[in-house]
Write a protein that holds these residues in place. Sequence first.
Motif, short mmCIF file in Angstrom:
data_model
loop_
_atom_site.label_atom_id
_atom_site.label_comp_id
_atom_site.label_asym_id
_atom_site.label_seq_id
_atom_site.Cartn_x
_atom_site.Cartn_y
_atom_site.Cartn_z
N LEU A 59 -74.65 58.44 -23.99
CA LEU A 59 -75.16 59.73 -24.46
C LEU A 59 -74.73 60.00 -25.90
N VAL A 60 -73.47 59.69 -26.21
CA VAL A 60 -72.98 59.87 -27.58
C VAL A 60 -73.77 58.98 -28.54
N ASN A 61 -73.98 57.73 -28.17
CA ASN A 61 -74.74 56.82 -29.03
C ASN A 61 -76.18 57.28 -29.19
N ARG A 62 -76.75 57.80 -28.11
CA ARG A 62 -78.13 58.31 -28.17
C ARG A 62 -78.22 59.48 -29.15
N CYS A 80 -78.35 62.57 -12.42
CA CYS A 80 -78.52 61.20 -12.92
C CYS A 80 -79.95 60.96 -13.40
N SER A 81 -80.91 61.56 -12.71
CA SER A 81 -82.31 61.38 -13.13
C SER A 81 -82.57 62.04 -14.48
N ILE A 82 -81.94 63.19 -14.72
CA ILE A 82 -82.08 63.86 -16.01
C ILE A 82 -81.43 63.03 -17.12
N LEU A 83 -80.26 62.47 -16.82
CA LEU A 83 -79.57 61.60 -17.79
C LEU A 83 -80.42 60.38 -18.11
N ASN A 84 -81.03 59.80 -17.09
CA ASN A 84 -81.88 58.62 -17.30
C ASN A 84 -83.09 58.95 -18.15
N ARG A 85 -83.64 60.16 -17.98
CA ARG A 85 -84.78 60.58 -18.79
C ARG A 85 -84.39 60.63 -20.27
N ILE A 86 -83.16 61.08 -20.53
CA ILE A 86 -82.69 61.16 -21.92
C ILE A 86 -82.45 59.77 -22.50
N LEU A 87 -81.79 58.94 -21.73
CA LEU A 87 -81.42 57.61 -22.23
C LEU A 87 -82.61 56.66 -22.33
N ALA A 94 -88.48 66.02 -9.66
CA ALA A 94 -87.78 65.46 -10.83
C ALA A 94 -87.21 64.08 -10.55
N HIS A 95 -87.05 63.73 -9.27
CA HIS A 95 -86.56 62.40 -8.91
C HIS A 95 -87.62 61.33 -9.13
N GLN A 96 -88.87 61.75 -9.18
CA GLN A 96 -89.96 60.79 -9.29
C GLN A 96 -90.07 60.27 -10.72
N PRO A 97 -90.70 59.11 -10.90
CA PRO A 97 -90.84 58.54 -12.24
C PRO A 97 -91.57 59.49 -13.19
N PHE A 98 -91.33 59.31 -14.47
CA PHE A 98 -91.93 60.16 -15.50
C PHE A 98 -93.45 60.17 -15.38
N ASN A 99 -94.02 61.38 -15.54
CA ASN A 99 -95.48 61.51 -15.53
C ASN A 99 -95.88 62.48 -16.63
N THR A 139 -87.80 64.03 -23.85
CA THR A 139 -86.35 63.97 -24.03
C THR A 139 -85.77 65.31 -24.47
N ASP A 140 -86.48 65.99 -25.39
CA ASP A 140 -85.97 67.28 -25.89
C ASP A 140 -85.82 68.29 -24.77
N LEU A 141 -86.77 68.30 -23.83
CA LEU A 141 -86.69 69.24 -22.70
C LEU A 141 -85.57 68.86 -21.74
N SER A 142 -85.36 67.58 -21.53
CA SER A 142 -84.26 67.13 -20.68
C SER A 142 -82.91 67.53 -21.27
N CYS A 143 -82.81 67.43 -22.60
CA CYS A 143 -81.57 67.83 -23.29
C CYS A 143 -81.34 69.34 -23.17
#
Length: 349
Positions: free
Chosen positions: A137-140, A93-100, A56-61, A106-110
């Motif tokens: 996160l609130v703005n997102r 932090c990596s999960i948060l970055n995926r959302i932002l 999960a630390h690796q870039p999105f694939n 994004t839906d799965l990260s949430c």
Amino acid sequence: MVDNETVVELCHLISESNLTVKKTALEYLLGLSGSHQGLNVFVCNTKLITSLIALAHQPFNDVYDSLLLSTLINCAEIPSLCETMIEDTSFICSILNRILSKETTTDLSCKLLTNLTRFSLSVNSILNAAKQSLFALVNRYCSNDTSCEYLSLVFSNMSVNFSFTEFLFKDNCSIFNRLIAFLGHKSLVCRKGASLLIKNSVFHISLHDIIFKSNIDLISKVLMPLAGPEEYSDDENDKLPIDLQYLPSNKKREVSAEIRLTLLQSLHKLCTTELGRKCVSDCGTYLILRELEKEENEKSVLYELHKVVQILIGDHIEGNLSDVAIPSELEAEFKKYDEENSFSSEIPC
């Protein structure tokens, strides 16, 4: 049962550079995580969960990310596996970055973040990791992107933490006000999140003064989903807040019994202090609940409704209700009733 040799092989396959091999291994693990017996394999072999965290630390694939996140969502239902995940701050932090960063998953990260915040002990760790990202996160979430609707449950889960609720109540409760506006949203998930956010926040009794002295008009917002298309006399309408007066004939009540119950529990808690009881009563709450009772069929909702009405029409009580001693036999009776009349969540988290 998966033996140690298979676990070692799976961990190796997950770290393979070949995407097809990696995807095949993750498909197997997702299926494994779909049952209690399978989740026990992860509990007994922590190398599996740590391998997934490392991935999960690796870039999105887009080849395997949905498989990875779906497996982690299932694993996060187990407290010990959840604890392993939140121990790694960089993973959070990596999960948060995926959302932002608005990835396609994004839906799965949430949903993963929702499961991770279900346990009160994990909320502190996640809040510490997310401290610099809370506004974002609130703005997102408030951007009304449907892929972020489960953030509503993340916020409600975190609101059991006093420091997070303090964050919501800064600047005349401006952030809190933005989030509870979703009580009227078309999404059931968003409405549930908003109702639970209110309930958890008002359980911090020390914050009640801030609520009643702010301009967010919380009681009116709580009553609106409980109100129907009933016609009141002019005298009765005068007792209601402006927003609740002369509602249209097509006004619909909240369809979810779970949300109606949550809102009534919030009203009940807001009646804890003398100021709270006065504010709840002055908003014409009795009138709304009187009409709700005529239409309500859910026993647990009616039970909570009657408790609120009893406070509003009962004898005057000085001080805080939380300081009033309840006889042990009555407390046991209330607990038994709540257990017998509770119902499972309408929304899987």
